[in-house]
Design an enzyme around this catalytic site. Structure first.
Site, mmCIF file in Angstrom:
data_model
loop_
_atom_site.group_PDB
_atom_site.id
_atom_site.type_symbol
_atom_site.label_atom_id
_atom_site.label_comp_id
_atom_site.label_asym_id
_atom_site.label_seq_id
_atom_site.Cartn_x
_atom_site.Cartn_y
_atom_site.Cartn_z
ATOM 1 N N CYS A 52 -20.423 64.395 8.215
ATOM 2 C CA CYS A 52 -19.433 64.260 7.156
ATOM 3 C C CYS A 52 -18.385 63.280 7.666
ATOM 4 O O CYS A 52 -17.733 63.539 8.685
ATOM 5 C CB CYS A 52 -18.808 65.635 6.899
ATOM 6 S SG CYS A 52 -17.461 65.637 5.705
ATOM 7 N N CYS A 89 -19.743 58.058 2.781
ATOM 8 C CA CYS A 89 -19.697 59.512 2.600
ATOM 9 C C CYS A 89 -21.147 59.953 2.527
ATOM 10 O O CYS A 89 -21.974 59.298 1.872
ATOM 11 C CB CYS A 89 -18.965 59.851 1.300
ATOM 12 S SG CYS A 89 -19.205 61.560 0.735
#
Ligand code: DGL
Length: 258
Positions: A75, A184
């Protein structure tokens, strides 16, 4: 002392990190993976940095007692907020954090115009500023994509909703970018639609493959590569069966459907 059989823990705010898990399995199929998605608290990308750090620490504390030899923070948002602290907290653990693949894009287009699409946290944190400063000849456009993570978490990775949202976000950049970095881990699942909007002249990059390569390298150096049968445990803080099913679907999606 760690053992080869221990898990490689893979963490994300939700199902996005599955895009990194896919790369890890591709490169190290013999490993035991423990994937934890914190969908109950997703998205992280709009939260204050301190909150993201705390949530990340809590998630890692949940995974650690299971026996982990490495932690992959799959992440970008959690990496920006917490990876440095995690390395300090767990000096005996291999800790790898994903970051936007700007280097790949800059190597390919050293004087180019490159978009970095990421969450608000990733775009505002120091880590990205530092990364951008390493490539002074690249013109970097920071692009935030509000609402996109929510769609992926809802299992919507194609179709009119995804297309309309991405058209709005990317409209100012059509025909203007040499490359777009998917900063992302949720975004690789909508890469097809991104390409459809930006066209073939904009090359897409994401950090999943490089993160997996780096993890393999560190495990090799530590003598901790497992050539076993390989296994994957998927867990999610939401306790929702649907999210576990979605995680599985995303994990086993065919390459050509991405
Ligand atoms: N998947 C995360 C990332 O790579 C962010 C998603 C979120 O906002 O929670 O940045």
């Amino acid at each position: 002392m760690h053992t080869k059989e221990e898990y490689i823990a893979v963490f994300d705010s939700g199902v996005g990190g599955i895009s990194v898990l896919r790369e890890l399995i591709k490169q190290m199929p013999g490993e035991n993976y423990l994937y934890f998605g914190d969908s109950a608290n997703a998205p992280y990308g709009n939260r204050p940095t301190d909150e993201v750090r705390e949530l990340t620490e809590q998630a890692v504390e949940k995974m650690r007692p299971r026996g982990i030899k490495a932690l992959v923070v799959a992440c970008n948002t959690a990496t920006s907020a917490a990876v440095r602290v995690l390395r300090e907290m767990y000096p005996d653990l291999i800790v790898v954090g994903i970051e936007p693949a700007l280097k790949l894009a800059a190597d390919r287009f050293p004087n180019g115009r490159v978009g970095v699409m990421a969450t608000k946290v990733t775009l505002r944190e120091e880590k990205l500023n530092y990364l951008v400063s390493r490539f002074p000849d690249v013109q970097v456009e920071r692009i935030s994509a509000p609402g996109l993570v929510e769609l992926v978490e809802a299992g919507k990775v194609s179709g009119p909703e995804v297309e309309n949202l991405l058209k709005n976000i990317l409209a100012p950049y059509v025909g203007k970018l040499d490359a777009l970095v998917l900063g992302c881990t949720h975004y690789p699942f909508v890469a097809k639609t991104v390409s459809k909007i930006l066209g073939q002249e904009t090359e897409l990059f994401d950090g999943g493959e490089g993160t997996a390569r780096h993890t393999r390298h560190l495990l090799e150096n530590a003598g901790l590569i497992n050539d076993g049968k390989g296994s994957v445990v998927l867990e999610n803080s939401s306790g929702s069966q649907e999210l576990l099913k979605l995680s599985e679907t995303l994990l086993y999606l065919q390459e050509e459907d991405l």
